[in-house]
Design a protein around this motif. Structure first.
Motif, mmCIF file in Angstrom:
data_model
loop_
_atom_site.group_PDB
_atom_site.id
_atom_site.type_symbol
_atom_site.label_atom_id
_atom_site.label_comp_id
_atom_site.label_asym_id
_atom_site.label_seq_id
_atom_site.Cartn_x
_atom_site.Cartn_y
_atom_site.Cartn_z
ATOM 1 N N ARG A 82 3.766 -2.371 -2.559
ATOM 2 C CA ARG A 82 2.965 -3.273 -3.105
ATOM 3 C C ARG A 82 5.324 -3.817 -3.410
ATOM 4 N N THR A 123 0.603 -10.220 3.314
ATOM 5 C CA THR A 123 0.392 -8.839 4.002
ATOM 6 C C THR A 123 0.912 -8.306 5.326
ATOM 7 N N THR A 131 -1.640 0.598 0.575
ATOM 8 C CA THR A 131 -1.067 -0.484 0.456
ATOM 9 C C THR A 131 0.124 -0.123 -0.409
ATOM 10 N N THR A 161 0.635 -14.104 -2.512
ATOM 11 C CA THR A 161 0.933 -12.660 -1.669
ATOM 12 C C THR A 161 0.698 -12.984 -0.607
ATOM 13 N N VAL A 183 -0.789 -1.414 4.428
ATOM 14 C CA VAL A 183 -0.426 -2.554 4.569
ATOM 15 C C VAL A 183 0.834 -2.463 3.437
ATOM 16 N N ILE A 184 1.731 -3.553 3.537
ATOM 17 C CA ILE A 184 2.851 -3.711 3.325
ATOM 18 C C ILE A 184 2.144 -5.089 2.590
ATOM 19 N N GLU A 185 2.343 -5.411 0.948
ATOM 20 C CA GLU A 185 2.115 -6.490 -0.112
ATOM 21 C C GLU A 185 2.976 -6.769 -0.532
ATOM 22 N N TRP A 186 3.563 -7.790 -0.326
ATOM 23 C CA TRP A 186 4.678 -9.253 -0.587
ATOM 24 C C TRP A 186 3.882 -10.294 -1.921
ATOM 25 N N ASP A 187 4.364 -9.741 -3.020
ATOM 26 C CA ASP A 187 4.152 -10.464 -4.798
ATOM 27 C C ASP A 187 4.986 -11.472 -5.036
ATOM 28 N N THR A 240 0.615 -5.202 7.880
ATOM 29 C CA THR A 240 -0.321 -4.155 8.585
ATOM 30 C C THR A 240 1.346 -3.624 9.299
#
Length: 104
Positions: free
Chosen positions: A28, A78, A26, A76, A48-52, A80
């Motif tokens: 972030r 996400t 992951t 957030t 997985v890219i997770e944008w917060d 994949t």
């Protein structure tokens, strides 16, 4: 006989410890004050890219023709990663927000 089993178990354990991990990573990205940080990330297919989004307004992570993720304020979202390539993306609502995703 005991010695052969111990050696076999040790070899198996060594293989398990040195084999590459099949787990997705992951990655972030923080959105704050109208900026993607970091502005350039690298990933592998399956990660997985997770944008917060820490801002009080919605943003997107949009790579024309490839992905368009809406990230609500203080939430957030996400993605994949499904294919290799270099993807320059922006926020559709704030086009001055730019970033790059490199996928191997």
């Amino acid at each position: 006989m005991i010695r052969k089993r111990s050696l076999g178990a040790l070899c198996g354990l060594t293989l398990m410890l040195t084999a590459p991990s099949a787990w997705a990573e992951t990655i972030r990205v923080t959105i704050e004050k109208l900026v993607f940080s970091p502005a350039e990330i690298s990933a592998a297919v399956g990660d997985v890219i997770e944008w917060d989004n820490r801002d009080v307004m919605a943003h997107t992570a949009t790579a024309k023709g490839d992905f368009d993720i809406v990230i609500p304020p203080k939430k957030t979202a996400t993605l994949t990663v499904t294919k290799a390539g270099t993807f320059d993306y922006i926020c559709r609502f704030h086009p001055n927000m730019k970033a790059r995703l490199k996928v191997q």
